[in-house]
Design an enzyme around this catalytic site. Structure first.
Site, PDB file in Angstrom:
ATOM      1  N   LYS A   1       0.604  -1.163   0.162  1.00 27.99           N
ATOM      2  CA  LYS A   1       0.020  -0.015  -0.217  1.00 27.99           C
ATOM      3  C   LYS A   1       0.888   1.192   0.031  1.00 27.99           C
ATOM      4  O   LYS A   1       0.549   2.158  -0.699  1.00 27.99           O
ATOM      5  CB  LYS A   1      -0.847  -0.259   1.040  1.00 27.99           C
ATOM      6  CG  LYS A   1      -2.063  -0.972   1.042  1.00 27.99           C
ATOM      7  CD  LYS A   1      -2.866  -1.199   2.276  1.00 27.99           C
ATOM      8  CE  LYS A   1      -3.622  -2.461   2.143  1.00 27.99           C
ATOM      9  NZ  LYS A   1      -4.653  -2.841   3.069  1.00 27.99           N
TER      10      LYS A   1
ATOM     11  N   GLN B   1      -4.980  -1.846   9.483  1.00 27.33           N
ATOM     12  CA  GLN B   1      -4.734  -3.070   8.788  1.00 27.33           C
ATOM     13  C   GLN B   1      -5.386  -4.284   9.769  1.00 27.33           C
ATOM     14  O   GLN B   1      -5.271  -3.965  10.894  1.00 27.33           O
ATOM     15  CB  GLN B   1      -3.508  -3.201   8.629  1.00 27.33           C
ATOM     16  CG  GLN B   1      -2.996  -4.471   7.621  1.00 27.33           C
ATOM     17  CD  GLN B   1      -3.475  -4.263   6.208  1.00 27.33           C
ATOM     18  OE1 GLN B   1      -3.652  -3.360   5.675  1.00 27.33           O
ATOM     19  NE2 GLN B   1      -4.013  -5.562   5.561  1.00 27.33           N
TER      20      GLN B   1
ATOM     21  N   ASP C   1     -10.969   2.579   3.532  1.00 28.46           N
ATOM     22  CA  ASP C   1     -11.414   1.131   3.472  1.00 28.46           C
ATOM     23  C   ASP C   1     -12.877   0.896   3.169  1.00 28.46           C
ATOM     24  O   ASP C   1     -13.275  -0.098   2.995  1.00 28.46           O
ATOM     25  CB  ASP C   1     -10.910   0.375   4.833  1.00 28.46           C
ATOM     26  CG  ASP C   1      -9.522  -0.625   4.559  1.00 28.46           C
ATOM     27  OD1 ASP C   1      -9.472  -0.908   3.281  1.00 28.46           O
ATOM     28  OD2 ASP C   1      -9.022  -0.958   5.598  1.00 28.46           O
TER      29      ASP C   1
END
Ligand code: GUN
Length: 307
Positions: free
Chosen positions: A56, A100, A123
């Protein structure tokens, strides 16, 4: 004559998207002097999570998005993570916040995800964004599902009226992908671990999307002739667990690394039946990163008031 399916090249499509994001980031910088900023919180030492976070960050670098990763010990409390999120919510230079997953057991995942400002939730896991997805309002949608839809659109696959079968019902992939397909007017069936007869559903699929983490789940006889097959699984297979066909096909991987990556679909058996198929690696994986970058750009534009 053996028919060969068209491989959906996620690496190429994701590169096109990254080039588009890079152009826009450049324009924003020229007109405002600011760049989009992404913060990634990584709790603990999960090796897979470290690899994902690294990808990422490299993606951000490639397109000119400023990124930082905040590493926290795997003994942290929910409150410690919430404090960090509060700080990032209030930082005007940060437009995207991503925690995460998975988180260690003692950290309350739901409280953490709900603490992120929905406007910075790149997200798309916040209930506000999930709710907006259900009611077809403008929102930040999860990256992997958005990547799947985007790759199908760019392959000019018309989803309207298609029999789409989603195998897997996770919050990250299965559920949001099903909603996005429904929003495109596909007829959607969701299968999961308790589905009594998986094959009964998959053989009717014009579009089959698989996200279960079970290698070889989808065999050749479970797929309709001419189906579009999207494989979201990422499974590491060591030499001792590989079939003779895989040993031959991925010989180089086994010789160099002792293992290879495969999806949830028995590619060698399914590929001759499919009209289109996404490979693993090089299919959905790179699309996820590209869509995260695209979401970060979208969040930054919204927060900066840029149309
Ligand atoms: N873990 C596995 N997939 C994801 C993802 O898409 N986002 C986050 N934050 N964590 C993950």
């Amino acid at each position: 004559m053996i028919k060969i399916a068209k491989l959906i090249d996620g690496t190429k499509i994701s590169q096109d998207i990254k080039n588009e994001v890079k152009e826009e980031v450049k324009k924003i910088k020229q007109s405002t002097g600011k760049v989009p900023g992404l913060s990634v919180i990584l709790v603990g030492e999960n090796p897979a999570s470290k690899v994902y976070v690294g990808s990422k960050q490299r993606g951000c670098e490639e397109v000119g998005i400023k990124s930082e990763s905040i590493k926290m010990e795997d003994t942290v409390s929910t409150e410690d993570v919430l404090k960090e999120i509060d700080r990032l919510n209030n930082n005007p230079e940060i437009h995207g916040i991503l925690v995460q997953l998975p988180l260690p057991e003692q950290v309350d995942k739901d409280r953490v995800l709900q603490a992120i400002l929905p406007e910075k939730d790149v997200d798309g896991f916040h209930p506000v964004n999930m709710g907006k997805l259900v009611s077809q309002q403008e929102c930040l949608a999860p990256a992997t599902p958005s990547g799947i839809i985007e790759m199908l659109k760019r392959e000019k696959i018309n989803l309207k009226g298609m029999n789409a079968v989603m195998v897997g019902h996770s919050e990250i992939v299965g559920k949001p992908t099903s909603l996005l397909l429904l929003n495109e007017w596909a007829t959607v069936t969701i299968c999961h671990i308790e589905t009594a007869d998986l094959k009964m559903h998959t053989v009717n699929a014009d579009l089959l999307i698989v996200a279960t983490g079970v290698p070889y789940l989808i065999k050749g006889d479970m797929v309709k002739e001419g189906a579009v097959v999207i494989d979201v699984g990422i499974n590491r297979i060591t030499k001792d667990k590989a079939s003779p066909g895989l040993l031959e096909w991925r010989k180089e991987d086994f010789e160099k690394k002792g293992a290879t990556l495969i999806g949830d679909v028995d590619f060698l058996a399914v590929e001759p039946k499919a009209s289109h198929i996404s490979p693993v690696p090089g299919g959905v994986g790179p699309m996820t990163i590209a869509m995260l970058l695209s979401n970060t750009l979208k969040a930054a534009k919204n927060l900066m008031g840029i149309k």
